[in-house]
Design a protein around this motif. Structure first.
Motif, mmCIF file in Angstrom:
data_model
loop_
_atom_site.group_PDB
_atom_site.id
_atom_site.type_symbol
_atom_site.label_atom_id
_atom_site.label_comp_id
_atom_site.label_asym_id
_atom_site.label_seq_id
_atom_site.Cartn_x
_atom_site.Cartn_y
_atom_site.Cartn_z
ATOM 1 N N THR A 31 0.847 -1.204 0.000
ATOM 2 C CA THR A 31 0.000 0.000 0.000
ATOM 3 C C THR A 31 0.881 1.253 0.000
ATOM 4 O OG1 THR A 31 -0.259 -0.322 2.385
ATOM 5 C CG2 THR A 31 -2.110 -0.943 0.983
ATOM 6 N N GLY A 32 2.066 1.179 0.661
ATOM 7 C CA GLY A 32 2.980 2.325 0.627
ATOM 8 C C GLY A 32 3.425 2.619 -0.810
ATOM 9 N N LEU A 35 0.558 4.084 -2.806
ATOM 10 C CA LEU A 35 0.341 5.491 -2.450
ATOM 11 C C LEU A 35 1.429 6.384 -3.041
ATOM 12 C CD1 LEU A 35 -0.775 5.040 1.270
ATOM 13 C CD2 LEU A 35 -2.160 6.019 -0.570
ATOM 14 N N ARG A 36 2.705 5.931 -2.935
ATOM 15 C CA ARG A 36 3.800 6.755 -3.477
ATOM 16 C C ARG A 36 3.644 6.918 -4.997
ATOM 17 N NH1 ARG A 36 6.286 4.489 0.940
ATOM 18 N NH2 ARG A 36 6.703 2.531 -0.103
ATOM 19 N N PHE A 52 -0.306 13.343 4.934
ATOM 20 C CA PHE A 52 -0.279 12.329 5.998
ATOM 21 C C PHE A 52 1.041 11.569 5.934
ATOM 22 C CE2 PHE A 52 -4.779 12.974 5.094
ATOM 23 C CZ PHE A 52 -5.301 13.132 6.364
ATOM 24 N N MET A 53 1.437 11.207 4.725
ATOM 25 C CA MET A 53 2.641 10.382 4.555
ATOM 26 C C MET A 53 3.890 11.138 4.997
ATOM 27 S SD MET A 53 1.638 8.711 0.921
ATOM 28 C CE MET A 53 2.995 7.560 0.782
ATOM 29 N N GLY A 56 4.334 11.053 8.607
ATOM 30 C CA GLY A 56 4.451 9.729 9.238
ATOM 31 C C GLY A 56 3.126 9.261 9.817
ATOM 32 N N LEU A 57 2.014 9.888 9.383
ATOM 33 C CA LEU A 57 0.691 9.497 9.901
ATOM 34 C C LEU A 57 0.013 8.530 8.940
ATOM 35 C CD1 LEU A 57 -0.529 13.066 10.946
ATOM 36 C CD2 LEU A 57 0.402 11.266 12.423
ATOM 37 N N LEU A 58 -0.992 7.817 9.448
ATOM 38 C CA LEU A 58 -1.728 6.903 8.570
ATOM 39 C C LEU A 58 -2.647 7.699 7.653
ATOM 40 C CD1 LEU A 58 -2.758 3.921 10.885
ATOM 41 C CD2 LEU A 58 -0.788 4.148 9.366
ATOM 42 N N VAL A 59 -2.703 7.284 6.405
ATOM 43 C CA VAL A 59 -3.638 7.862 5.440
ATOM 44 C C VAL A 59 -5.030 7.330 5.801
ATOM 45 C CG1 VAL A 59 -4.227 7.874 2.981
ATOM 46 C CG2 VAL A 59 -1.828 7.984 3.688
ATOM 47 N N ILE A 64 -7.716 4.701 1.249
ATOM 48 C CA ILE A 64 -6.927 3.503 0.918
ATOM 49 C C ILE A 64 -7.764 2.335 0.422
ATOM 50 C CG2 ILE A 64 -5.491 1.716 1.966
ATOM 51 C CD1 ILE A 64 -3.890 3.634 2.996
ATOM 52 N N TYR A 86 -0.399 -3.364 4.877
ATOM 53 C CA TYR A 86 -1.836 -3.387 5.127
ATOM 54 C C TYR A 86 -2.199 -4.781 5.636
ATOM 55 C CZ TYR A 86 -6.776 -2.237 4.312
ATOM 56 O OH TYR A 86 -8.111 -1.965 4.475
ATOM 57 N N GLN A 92 -8.914 -1.873 9.328
ATOM 58 C CA GLN A 92 -8.375 -2.316 8.027
ATOM 59 C C GLN A 92 -8.359 -3.841 7.945
ATOM 60 O OE1 GLN A 92 -4.581 -0.468 7.124
ATOM 61 N NE2 GLN A 92 -5.488 1.574 6.991
ATOM 62 N N ARG A 160 13.742 8.277 1.271
ATOM 63 C CA ARG A 160 12.330 8.629 1.438
ATOM 64 C C ARG A 160 12.201 9.772 2.437
ATOM 65 N NH1 ARG A 160 8.974 3.138 2.370
ATOM 66 N NH2 ARG A 160 7.971 4.543 3.850
ATOM 67 N N ASP A 162 10.022 10.274 4.546
ATOM 68 C CA ASP A 162 9.577 9.834 5.878
ATOM 69 C C ASP A 162 10.614 8.934 6.554
ATOM 70 O OD1 ASP A 162 9.144 7.679 4.196
ATOM 71 O OD2 ASP A 162 7.108 7.263 4.890
ATOM 72 N N ARG A 171 6.409 7.371 13.161
ATOM 73 C CA ARG A 171 5.817 6.181 12.529
ATOM 74 C C ARG A 171 5.819 5.002 13.503
ATOM 75 N NH1 ARG A 171 9.622 5.761 7.616
ATOM 76 N NH2 ARG A 171 8.409 3.954 6.970
HETATM 77 P P1 AMP Z 1 5.167 2.127 4.030
HETATM 78 O O1 AMP Z 1 5.852 2.193 2.703
HETATM 79 O O2 AMP Z 1 4.368 0.871 4.228
HETATM 80 O O3 AMP Z 1 6.104 2.419 5.186
HETATM 81 O O4 AMP Z 1 4.071 3.317 4.041
HETATM 82 C C1 AMP Z 1 4.473 4.669 3.901
HETATM 83 C C2 AMP Z 1 3.346 5.570 4.370
HETATM 84 O O5 AMP Z 1 2.189 5.359 3.545
HETATM 85 C C3 AMP Z 1 2.870 5.328 5.792
HETATM 86 O O6 AMP Z 1 3.666 6.000 6.766
HETATM 87 C C4 AMP Z 1 1.448 5.895 5.719
HETATM 88 O O7 AMP Z 1 1.460 7.318 5.705
HETATM 89 C C5 AMP Z 1 1.007 5.438 4.322
HETATM 90 N N1 AMP Z 1 0.376 4.097 4.369
HETATM 91 C C6 AMP Z 1 0.829 2.947 3.787
HETATM 92 N N2 AMP Z 1 -0.004 1.920 4.026
HETATM 93 C C7 AMP Z 1 -1.005 2.434 4.791
HETATM 94 C C8 AMP Z 1 -2.167 1.871 5.393
HETATM 95 N N3 AMP Z 1 -2.450 0.564 5.296
HETATM 96 N N4 AMP Z 1 -2.977 2.694 6.105
HETATM 97 C C9 AMP Z 1 -2.702 4.005 6.228
HETATM 98 N N5 AMP Z 1 -1.614 4.608 5.711
HETATM 99 C C10 AMP Z 1 -0.764 3.824 4.986
#
Ligand code: AMP
Length: 221
Positions: A31-32, A35-36, A52-53, A56-59, A64, A86, A92, A160, A162, A171
């Motif tokens: 999911t990261g 989103l990216r 949000f990203m 360092g907060l959850l989207v 999603i 995820y 979730q 990155r 974050d 995070r």
């Molecule tokens: P990651 O690459 O998994 O570390 O995700 C990077 C960022 O994307 C996280 O710090 C969140 O901001 C967002 N993100 C990724 N997956 C999720 C998820 N399942 N729920 C909410 N935010 C997410």
């Protein structure tokens, strides 16, 4: 076979997911990464998720959920998937079960990768990611052959936004608050396998493959 990788940022979910995906021939769904990609393409979703990203907060789930449902509905997921990033909250986890029911399938394995905070900070603050193929490197643990250039595709490596120490701590705090109920959820379902991820990546992969193999016949690294 549907596999979920849980664990704090820096536990090595992405690294394991990529190798495991090749090994068991299933797509890696992160999911990261999704989103990216949306942020990079400047989609509506990407614009809403970006703030949000960066912090360092959850989207929010509303953003999603549809993204994931669409991804898991694609043809390449017919034989299963390796899901990384995820679920991060109990809601979730329940939403993922709804998606699984809709596709008449279920989660087969949940691996919870556990790593100590010192290892996590060291891994993330030195992590470099390829802007083209998303391969991961590390300034000291796994440096690229040429500075800032991806060994695999020649793409430019970047840190990155974050992965700065302050954001990493945020995070980890978010993870600690949100993840405990998710781990309990899968423990109660009998799908959870705890794995120490402080070891090197090959050692962790060997443990994962041994667990899969004990249910699905032998698999070797
Ligand atoms: P990651 O690459 O998994 O570390 O995700 C990077 C960022 O994307 C996280 O710090 C969140 O901001 C967002 N993100 C990724 N997956 C999720 C998820 N399942 N729920 C909410 N935010 C997410």
């Amino acid at each position: 076979m549907n596999i979920v990788l849980l664990g704090p940022p820096g536990a090595g979910k992405g690294t394991q997911a990529k190798v495991l995906a090749r090994q068991v021939k299933l797509p890696h769904v992160s999911t990261g990464d999704l989103l990216r990609a949306n942020v990079a393409e400047g989609t509506d979703l990407g614009r809403q998720a970006k703030d949000f990203m960066v912090k360092g907060l959850l989207v929010p789930d509303t953003l999603i959920q549809e993204m994931l449902r669409t991804r898991l509905g694609r043809d390449d997921v017919g034989q299963g998937f390796i899901l990384d990033g995820y679920p991060r909250t109990l809601r979730q986890a329940q939403a993922l079960d709804d998606i699984m029911s809709q596709f008449e399938t279920q989660i087969d394995f949940v691996f919870n990768l556990k790593a100590s905070e010192a290892v996590i900070i060291q891994r993330l603050s030195g992590r470099l990611v390829c802007s083209s193929c998303q391969a991961n490197f590390h300034r000291t643990n796994m440096p690229p052959k040429a500075a800032d250039v991806c060994d695999a595709c020649g793409g430019e490596l970047y840190q990155r936004s974050d992965d700065k120490e302050e954001t990493i701590r945020k995070r980890l705090q978010v993870y600690a608050q949100e993840s405990a109920p998710v781990i309990e959820y899968y423990r109660c379902k009998g799908a959870l396998h705890e794995i120490s991820a402080d070891d090197d990546a090959h050692g962790v992969l060997t443990k994962i493959l041994a667990l899969i193999g004990s249910h699905h016949g032998s698999l070797k690294v």
